[in-house]
Structures are given as C-alpha cells and as structure tokens.
Design an enzyme around this catalytic site. Structure first.
Site, PDB file in Angstrom:
ATOM      1  N   HIS A 128      23.536  49.698  67.012  1.00 32.30           N
ATOM      2  CA  HIS A 128      24.610  48.938  66.362  1.00 32.30           C
ATOM      3  C   HIS A 128      25.577  49.877  65.665  1.00 32.30           C
ATOM      4  O   HIS A 128      26.804  49.751  65.807  1.00 32.30           O
ATOM      5  CB  HIS A 128      24.032  47.957  65.349  1.00 32.30           C
ATOM      6  CG  HIS A 128      25.087  47.361  64.457  1.00 32.30           C
ATOM      7  ND1 HIS A 128      25.784  46.237  64.778  1.00 32.30           N
ATOM      8  CD2 HIS A 128      25.577  47.778  63.253  1.00 32.30           C
ATOM      9  CE1 HIS A 128      26.662  45.966  63.828  1.00 32.30           C
ATOM     10  NE2 HIS A 128      26.545  46.885  62.883  1.00 32.30           N
ATOM     11  N   HIS A 133      30.266  50.892  66.096  1.00 32.48           N
ATOM     12  CA  HIS A 133      31.312  51.339  65.183  1.00 32.48           C
ATOM     13  C   HIS A 133      32.074  52.571  65.635  1.00 32.48           C
ATOM     14  O   HIS A 133      33.291  52.655  65.434  1.00 32.48           O
ATOM     15  CB  HIS A 133      30.690  51.652  63.810  1.00 32.48           C
ATOM     16  CG  HIS A 133      30.293  50.445  63.028  1.00 32.48           C
ATOM     17  ND1 HIS A 133      31.185  49.696  62.295  1.00 32.48           N
ATOM     18  CD2 HIS A 133      29.079  49.860  62.850  1.00 32.48           C
ATOM     19  CE1 HIS A 133      30.552  48.697  61.705  1.00 32.48           C
ATOM     20  NE2 HIS A 133      29.273  48.780  62.021  1.00 32.48           N
ATOM     21  N   GLU A 174      32.970  43.979  61.418  1.00 36.03           N
ATOM     22  CA  GLU A 174      31.774  43.510  62.113  1.00 36.03           C
ATOM     23  C   GLU A 174      32.062  42.434  63.167  1.00 36.03           C
ATOM     24  O   GLU A 174      31.487  42.460  64.250  1.00 36.03           O
ATOM     25  CB  GLU A 174      30.760  42.969  61.099  1.00 36.03           C
ATOM     26  CG  GLU A 174      30.144  44.030  60.209  1.00 36.03           C
ATOM     27  CD  GLU A 174      29.169  44.945  60.941  1.00 36.03           C
ATOM     28  OE1 GLU A 174      28.830  44.675  62.114  1.00 36.03           O
ATOM     29  OE2 GLU A 174      28.758  45.950  60.332  1.00 36.03           O
ATOM     30  N   SER A 193      28.237  45.222  70.118  1.00 39.88           N
ATOM     31  CA  SER A 193      26.887  45.768  70.296  1.00 39.88           C
ATOM     32  C   SER A 193      25.874  44.689  70.666  1.00 39.88           C
ATOM     33  O   SER A 193      24.693  44.992  70.849  1.00 39.88           O
ATOM     34  CB  SER A 193      26.431  46.494  69.027  1.00 39.88           C
ATOM     35  OG  SER A 193      26.359  45.596  67.923  1.00 39.88           O
TER      36      SER A 193
END
Length: 288
Positions: A128, A133, A174, A193
C-alpha cells in the site's frame, strides 16, 4: 489494535521512528506476494488510474523484482522530485508523520501482507505505502502538495483540528479521483493499491461522487472498514495544491468547529453532484 500500531519507537528505531529497511531480510514468499500484487494492479490500472500515477510507476520498475530496495528506489525518486522513502516499523505518531512529509520523506511500513490477505489488510503495509503512494510522489505538483500537507499538519496540531485535516488526506491522498481524459481517473493510494476498490470507485453505482470543495471535504466523516460511500473529484493537481497553500486554515478551523460533521453519504444542496449514488453497497454491508 492492529499489530503494527505502536506507542513508542521499538528497539532499533531512531527518534524519528525510522529503521533500516534491511531489504535482504525479506523472504522469497514476501517478494512473491509483492510480485503477485504488482502484476495484478498494473494490469488493471491502465485506463483507470490518472496519467501522473501511470507515469510514476516507472520509478518502481527497478533492476530486480520483488519489494523495492529503497537504495535504488530513492535514487530514482530523489532525481524526480527530491522525495525519499523511509522504513518504519508501523503506524507512527501524527507529529512524526507530518514532520517526515514536510521534509519530503514518506514513511512506509516495513512488512507485507500474508498471501491469504491479498485483497484486504486493515493497516497499511509496504505494498500500500510504496505501490499506492510512491508513483504520485514522482509527479512534481503532487509532490509539492504532499510537502504542503505535512507543513499544514504540523500547524494543525496547535489548533486541535487534526481530525478535520485528516479528512483532507483521506479524501485526496488515499481515496481521491481526478477529472481527466473526459472522465474520472484514480489517484488515491487506497484505491490504486486495491483491486476491489479500483473497480468499485469508478464502476459502482453505489457511492456519491462530488466535486472537490475544501471545507466540504473537511466536514465529511469517513469509514475505514469498507469501500467509500463518497469520492471527491478534483479538477487538477494544480488546483488541489492551490487550495492547500492559498487557504488560511486558522479561520477555516474556527468555522468548522461551529459546523456539524457530515455523514459519508450526505448530500447538500450546494454540492456539485457528479454521480448521485444508490448507497446500495453500504446498505448491503450494514450490520444487522
């Protein structure tokens, strides 16, 4: 409590909570888990993820497969935007997190989910954190936004408004969507993700999709245990950065303190409603 939520730096961690990545300690099974997830998501995301994310994936295509070695990754990411990835043992305190962001360091949990957890993990792991990111951190405008968010986060601690600012992170970094190529594209790490949410965020008729408004976002609660009931859509990363750096947050926090929080499925008369959702998924998954 999740396994990697800690109250103080464990033995071997620095005062800033960072630890050596110790890439050589990852097992073959852990590298295989990364490879399975990486191949699955990179096959799914073209046409769904935004161009900035897809371009940024190149920083993860390193000289060997498996979990990225930060020594090589950081050389490429640093050349692109001056950011670095640092390993931490788990979720870190807010002030530590903000300080790292403000100094262009992104913290990544130094563990990966088990093979039986491919589709869901409660806490962020290295897949993740890095796959979700890091590609966006290779985009210069989004990289500036993340630094600005970190600096704003440090200031927010003095206003007692961390919960409000956390919503901005949640609904952009997010779970954000962006208008692009005549439609909507994914950029939030929690979406890109996740195979399930990559499909749900764009294809499902359940969630509301609303135009981004800073105050509206910061009033809106979110859920961490299921797909989102609302997604906010930005026009561009330049607009998102401008909304962050050009806003005086002190009076905004004061105003928010006098306004009620909004449920994730709420709709207001002045919302820019791109998609009015059925909320069918939330109803189906609601506890008895």
């Amino acid at each position: 409590m999740a396994e990697h939520v800690l109250d103080s730096p464990p033995p071997g961690a620095g005062a800033d909570w960072t630890i050596p990545q110790d890439w050589e300690a990852f097992t073959a099974e852990e590298h295989d888990t990364w490879n399975i997830l990486f191949e699955r998501q990179t096959a799914l995301l073209p046409g769904r993820a935004c161009e900035a994310y897809l371009r940024g994936l190149d920083v993860l295509r390193l000289s060997r497969p498996g979990i990225p070695d930060y020594r090589e990754l950081n050389a490429r990411l640093g050349d692109a935007t001056g950011w670095q990835v640092v390993a931490v043992p788990g979720l870190v305190p807010d002030d530590v997190f903000f300080d790292h962001l403000a100094n262009r360091r992104f913290v990544a949990g130094n563990f990966i989910r088990r093979p039986d957890q491919l589709d869901y993990l409660q806490e962020p792991d290295v897949f993740h954190d890095v796959f979700g990111h890091v590609p966006m951190l290779a985009d210069p405008v989004f990289a500036d936004y993340m630094e600005a968010y970190g600096k704003g986060g440090l200031r927010s601690l003095g206003f007692g408004s961390l919960d409000k600012l956390a919503r901005l992170y949640w609904y952009t970094v997010e779970f954000g969507l962006v208008r692009e190529a005549g439609g909507l594209r994914l950029f939030g790490s929690g979406i890109v993700s996740s195979r399930g949410e990559s499909l749900f965020a764009l294809d499902s008729d359940s969630p509301n999709r609303l135009g981004f408004d800073l105050e509206r976002v910061m009033r809106t609660r979110y859920r961490i245990d299921d797909y989102q009931q609302v997604y906010f859509v930005i026009d561009s990363f330049a607009d998102l950065l401008a909304a962050t750096v050009e806003t005086d947050f002190a009076p905004l926090y004061e105003r928010l303190a006098s306004l009620p929080d909004l449920a994730p499925d709420a709709l207001l008369d002045d919302d820019e409603v791109l998609t009015r959702g059925t909320q069918a998924h939330a109803t189906e998954r609601a506890p008895a």
